[in-house]
Design a protein around this motif. Structure first.
Motif, PDB file in Angstrom:
ATOM      1  N   SER A 179     -60.194  37.304 -14.510  1.00  0.00           N
ATOM      2  CA  SER A 179     -60.698  38.060 -15.660  1.00  0.00           C
ATOM      3  C   SER A 179     -60.657  39.546 -15.353  1.00  0.00           C
ATOM      4  CB  SER A 179     -62.127  37.624 -16.018  1.00  0.00           C
ATOM      5  OG  SER A 179     -63.056  38.171 -15.110  1.00  0.00           O
ATOM      6  N   ARG A 180     -60.995  40.340 -16.340  1.00  0.00           N
ATOM      7  CA  ARG A 180     -60.979  41.792 -16.157  1.00  0.00           C
ATOM      8  C   ARG A 180     -62.359  42.410 -16.382  1.00  0.00           C
ATOM      9  NH1 ARG A 180     -56.832  43.778 -18.750  1.00  0.00           N
ATOM     10  NH2 ARG A 180     -56.083  42.021 -19.978  1.00  0.00           N
ATOM     11  N   ASN A 190     -46.888  50.445   1.472  1.00  0.00           N
ATOM     12  CA  ASN A 190     -45.715  50.879   0.714  1.00  0.00           C
ATOM     13  C   ASN A 190     -45.078  49.729  -0.072  1.00  0.00           C
ATOM     14  OD1 ASN A 190     -43.960  52.876  -0.191  1.00  0.00           O
ATOM     15  ND2 ASN A 190     -42.463  52.435   1.405  1.00  0.00           N
ATOM     16  N   VAL A 191     -45.927  48.917  -0.713  1.00  0.00           N
ATOM     17  CA  VAL A 191     -45.446  47.862  -1.601  1.00  0.00           C
ATOM     18  C   VAL A 191     -46.046  48.104  -2.985  1.00  0.00           C
ATOM     19  CG1 VAL A 191     -45.222  46.203   0.285  1.00  0.00           C
ATOM     20  CG2 VAL A 191     -47.333  46.247  -1.058  1.00  0.00           C
ATOM     21  N   LYS A 192     -45.571  47.354  -3.947  1.00  0.00           N
ATOM     22  CA  LYS A 192     -46.038  47.516  -5.326  1.00  0.00           C
ATOM     23  C   LYS A 192     -46.745  46.247  -5.784  1.00  0.00           C
ATOM     24  CE  LYS A 192     -44.364  48.547 -10.012  1.00  0.00           C
ATOM     25  NZ  LYS A 192     -43.162  48.828 -10.845  1.00  0.00           N
ATOM     26  N   THR A 193     -47.848  46.402  -6.498  1.00  0.00           N
ATOM     27  CA  THR A 193     -48.521  45.260  -7.114  1.00  0.00           C
ATOM     28  C   THR A 193     -48.455  45.391  -8.628  1.00  0.00           C
ATOM     29  OG1 THR A 193     -50.655  46.402  -6.960  1.00  0.00           O
ATOM     30  CG2 THR A 193     -50.133  44.823  -5.210  1.00  0.00           C
ATOM     31  N   VAL A 194     -48.198  44.276  -9.291  1.00  0.00           N
ATOM     32  CA  VAL A 194     -48.297  44.194 -10.749  1.00  0.00           C
ATOM     33  C   VAL A 194     -49.427  43.216 -11.030  1.00  0.00           C
ATOM     34  CG1 VAL A 194     -47.139  43.610 -12.897  1.00  0.00           C
ATOM     35  CG2 VAL A 194     -45.825  44.621 -11.018  1.00  0.00           C
ATOM     36  N   ILE A 195     -50.572  43.732 -11.501  1.00  0.00           N
ATOM     37  CA  ILE A 195     -51.787  42.935 -11.652  1.00  0.00           C
ATOM     38  C   ILE A 195     -52.046  42.670 -13.133  1.00  0.00           C
ATOM     39  CG2 ILE A 195     -54.258  42.789 -11.186  1.00  0.00           C
ATOM     40  CD1 ILE A 195     -53.837  44.744  -8.860  1.00  0.00           C
ATOM     41  N   LEU A 196     -52.115  41.384 -13.500  1.00  0.00           N
ATOM     42  CA  LEU A 196     -52.414  40.976 -14.871  1.00  0.00           C
ATOM     43  C   LEU A 196     -53.728  40.203 -14.879  1.00  0.00           C
ATOM     44  CD1 LEU A 196     -48.872  39.735 -16.007  1.00  0.00           C
ATOM     45  CD2 LEU A 196     -49.847  42.028 -16.191  1.00  0.00           C
ATOM     46  N   SER A 197     -54.533  40.411 -15.914  1.00  0.00           N
ATOM     47  CA  SER A 197     -55.866  39.806 -15.963  1.00  0.00           C
ATOM     48  C   SER A 197     -56.201  39.301 -17.358  1.00  0.00           C
ATOM     49  CB  SER A 197     -56.931  40.832 -15.556  1.00  0.00           C
ATOM     50  OG  SER A 197     -56.699  41.340 -14.271  1.00  0.00           O
ATOM     51  N   PRO A 198     -56.581  38.020 -17.494  1.00  0.00           N
ATOM     52  CA  PRO A 198     -57.122  37.551 -18.775  1.00  0.00           C
ATOM     53  C   PRO A 198     -58.451  38.251 -19.062  1.00  0.00           C
ATOM     54  CG  PRO A 198     -56.622  35.717 -17.281  1.00  0.00           C
ATOM     55  CD  PRO A 198     -56.561  36.962 -16.474  1.00  0.00           C
ATOM     56  N   ASP A 199     -58.897  38.195 -20.297  1.00  0.00           N
ATOM     57  CA  ASP A 199     -60.174  38.820 -20.645  1.00  0.00           C
ATOM     58  C   ASP A 199     -61.352  38.118 -19.970  1.00  0.00           C
ATOM     59  OD1 ASP A 199     -59.081  40.816 -22.195  1.00  0.00           O
ATOM     60  OD2 ASP A 199     -59.135  39.628 -24.026  1.00  0.00           O
ATOM     61  N   THR A 200     -61.319  36.766 -19.946  1.00  0.00           N
ATOM     62  CA  THR A 200     -62.424  36.009 -19.350  1.00  0.00           C
ATOM     63  C   THR A 200     -61.885  34.856 -18.508  1.00  0.00           C
ATOM     64  OG1 THR A 200     -62.682  34.316 -21.092  1.00  0.00           O
ATOM     65  CG2 THR A 200     -63.738  36.459 -21.475  1.00  0.00           C
ATOM     66  N   GLU A 201     -62.779  34.261 -17.743  1.00  0.00           N
ATOM     67  CA  GLU A 201     -62.405  33.147 -16.877  1.00  0.00           C
ATOM     68  C   GLU A 201     -62.211  31.834 -17.627  1.00  0.00           C
ATOM     69  OE1 GLU A 201     -64.494  32.533 -13.256  1.00  0.00           O
ATOM     70  OE2 GLU A 201     -64.632  34.662 -12.783  1.00  0.00           O
ATOM     71  N   GLN A 249     -53.794  32.906 -18.822  1.00  0.00           N
ATOM     72  CA  GLN A 249     -53.435  33.088 -17.417  1.00  0.00           C
ATOM     73  C   GLN A 249     -52.078  32.460 -17.107  1.00  0.00           C
ATOM     74  OE1 GLN A 249     -55.270  30.938 -14.031  1.00  0.00           O
ATOM     75  NE2 GLN A 249     -55.875  32.953 -13.245  1.00  0.00           N
ATOM     76  N   LYS A 250     -51.831  31.276 -17.631  1.00  0.00           N
ATOM     77  CA  LYS A 250     -50.537  30.620 -17.421  1.00  0.00           C
ATOM     78  C   LYS A 250     -49.395  31.463 -18.001  1.00  0.00           C
ATOM     79  CE  LYS A 250     -50.796  26.478 -15.433  1.00  0.00           C
ATOM     80  NZ  LYS A 250     -50.343  25.314 -16.181  1.00  0.00           N
ATOM     81  N   LYS A 251     -49.618  32.047 -19.183  1.00  0.00           N
ATOM     82  CA  LYS A 251     -48.597  32.907 -19.801  1.00  0.00           C
ATOM     83  C   LYS A 251     -48.318  34.123 -18.911  1.00  0.00           C
ATOM     84  CE  LYS A 251     -46.096  34.727 -23.248  1.00  0.00           C
ATOM     85  NZ  LYS A 251     -45.932  36.113 -22.809  1.00  0.00           N
ATOM     86  N   MET A 252     -49.351  34.680 -18.336  1.00  0.00           N
ATOM     87  CA  MET A 252     -49.185  35.841 -17.452  1.00  0.00           C
ATOM     88  C   MET A 252     -48.395  35.479 -16.194  1.00  0.00           C
ATOM     89  SD  MET A 252     -52.916  37.652 -17.824  1.00  0.00           S
ATOM     90  CE  MET A 252     -53.274  38.639 -19.288  1.00  0.00           C
ATOM     91  N   ILE A 253     -48.632  34.287 -15.669  1.00  0.00           N
ATOM     92  CA  ILE A 253     -47.868  33.820 -14.506  1.00  0.00           C
ATOM     93  C   ILE A 253     -46.393  33.707 -14.869  1.00  0.00           C
ATOM     94  CG2 ILE A 253     -47.482  31.836 -12.985  1.00  0.00           C
ATOM     95  CD1 ILE A 253     -50.546  31.392 -13.077  1.00  0.00           C
ATOM     96  N   GLN A 254     -46.111  33.150 -16.032  1.00  0.00           N
ATOM     97  CA  GLN A 254     -44.721  33.035 -16.480  1.00  0.00           C
ATOM     98  C   GLN A 254     -44.070  34.412 -16.642  1.00  0.00           C
ATOM     99  OE1 GLN A 254     -42.813  30.376 -16.731  1.00  0.00           O
ATOM    100  NE2 GLN A 254     -44.504  29.054 -16.074  1.00  0.00           N
TER     101      GLN A 254
END
Length: 311
Positions: free
Chosen positions: A41-42, A62-73, A79-84
């Motif tokens: 969640s965020r 020196n790496v990059k992170t792309v962090i995605l977060s659903p609104d709630t748990e 969350q599955k869509k974000m993984i895809q």
């Protein structure tokens, strides 16, 4: 004439040497590692702290992170869509804190086929074997029960108000808590409710619980956000509360006596160590399949010392 030929030969040899030496020194630039991350969640201090730890470790390495977060748990489909979405980006590694620990085989198989390693952090993945970075939730649940029992003078009635049982972190915390309580013949678990992942329990809900179970002396809850709602709803009742998560509002509640015992798992450390683990893995550094991090058990007696150590 011979001297001229010799000079030309030496000049040519010198140029070949310079060219060859330069060729040995030239290196292809290292490709940037991109780590795709999905949180649960965020909207809590804990998850903001996890993100901060990841960003700090990524900058240092020196790496990059792309962090995605659903609104709630509770946003399992989101969350599955974000993984895809991250798999479509063809990230170099995928770190997931699963909303459902038992529903991960589909994207894991896809990631495996694409050569993208998967890691679990904060909450273990149960239906496939992947590395895990986080705390030993069962041990922490056990320790919370031990301290809570002592605070209750080893007698009384308890309610367990837990997060989603689809998440092994909550499940194991409850298992450890109940395992210890088997040793306490004069403490009784009156009721167990689940489904409160990262959600505050309202005053009305707590009134209903107290109406049905008027003799409660203690509450175990598996999320500090839930505990803070409980602390407000039960203020002045004398009910002791045990919970987890290292966040400032929960620590302040321990200092003020509204939360009795807190398992302080550092979200920042979990985030930091997750990125560190993945980078080490990409470098071929041998590591244990589980990176178990420390948790401090805080009460009003030792919380100030803990705060001073963090400064």
């Amino acid at each position: 004439m011979r001297k001229s030929i010799t000079k030309l030969f030496l000049a040519a040899l010198s140029l070949l040497c310079i060219s060859g030496c330069a060729g040995r020194d030239v290196r292809e630039p290292e490709q940037e590692i991109i780590i795709g991350v999905v949180t649960k969640s965020r909207n809590s201090e804990y998850w903001m702290s996890v993100n901060a730890g990841m960003e700090k470790a990524a900058k240092e390495r020196n790496v990059k992170t792309v962090i995605l977060s659903p609104d709630t748990e509770t946003d399992k489909k989101i969350q599955k869509k974000m993984i895809q979405d991250l798999l479509k980006m063809q990230v170099d590694a995928l770190a997931v804190s699963p909303i459902d620990s038992y529903d991960n085989q589909d994207y894991y198989a896809q990631a495996l086929e694409m050569g993208i390693p998967v890691y679990a952090y904060d909450t273990p993945i149960a239906d496939v074997e992947v590395p895990y970075i986080g705390i030993d939730n069962e041990t922490v649940g056990y320790e919370l029960a031990r301290v809570l029992a002592d605070k209750m003078e080893h007698r009384g009635n308890i309610a367990i108000i837990a997060g989603s049982r689809e998440q092994t972190s909550h499940e194991k915390r409850i298992a450890g808590f109940e395992k210890y309580m088997e040793q306490e013949p004069d403490i009784h678990i009156e009721v167990e409710k689940s489904g409160y992942s990262n959600l505050r329990v309202s005053e009305q809900e707590m009134e209903e619980i107290q109406a049905n179970y008027p003799n409660l002396d203690g509450i175990m809850t598996t999320s500090a956000v839930t505990a803070l709602g409980l602390a407000e709803a039960t203020r002045g009742s004398g009910i002791a509360i045990a919970t987890l998560d290292d966040q400032e509002d929960a620590i302040r509640a321990v200092e003020e006596g509204h939360i009795t015992v807190l398992g302080a798992q550092s979200g920042y450390e979990i985030g930091y160590e997750t990125v560190k683990y993945i980078v080490n893995d990409k470098k071929g550094i041998k590591q244990d399949r589980e990176k178990i991090l420390d948790t401090q058990i805080l009460t009003r007696e030792n919380v100030e010392d803990y705060q001073n150590l963090k400064k």
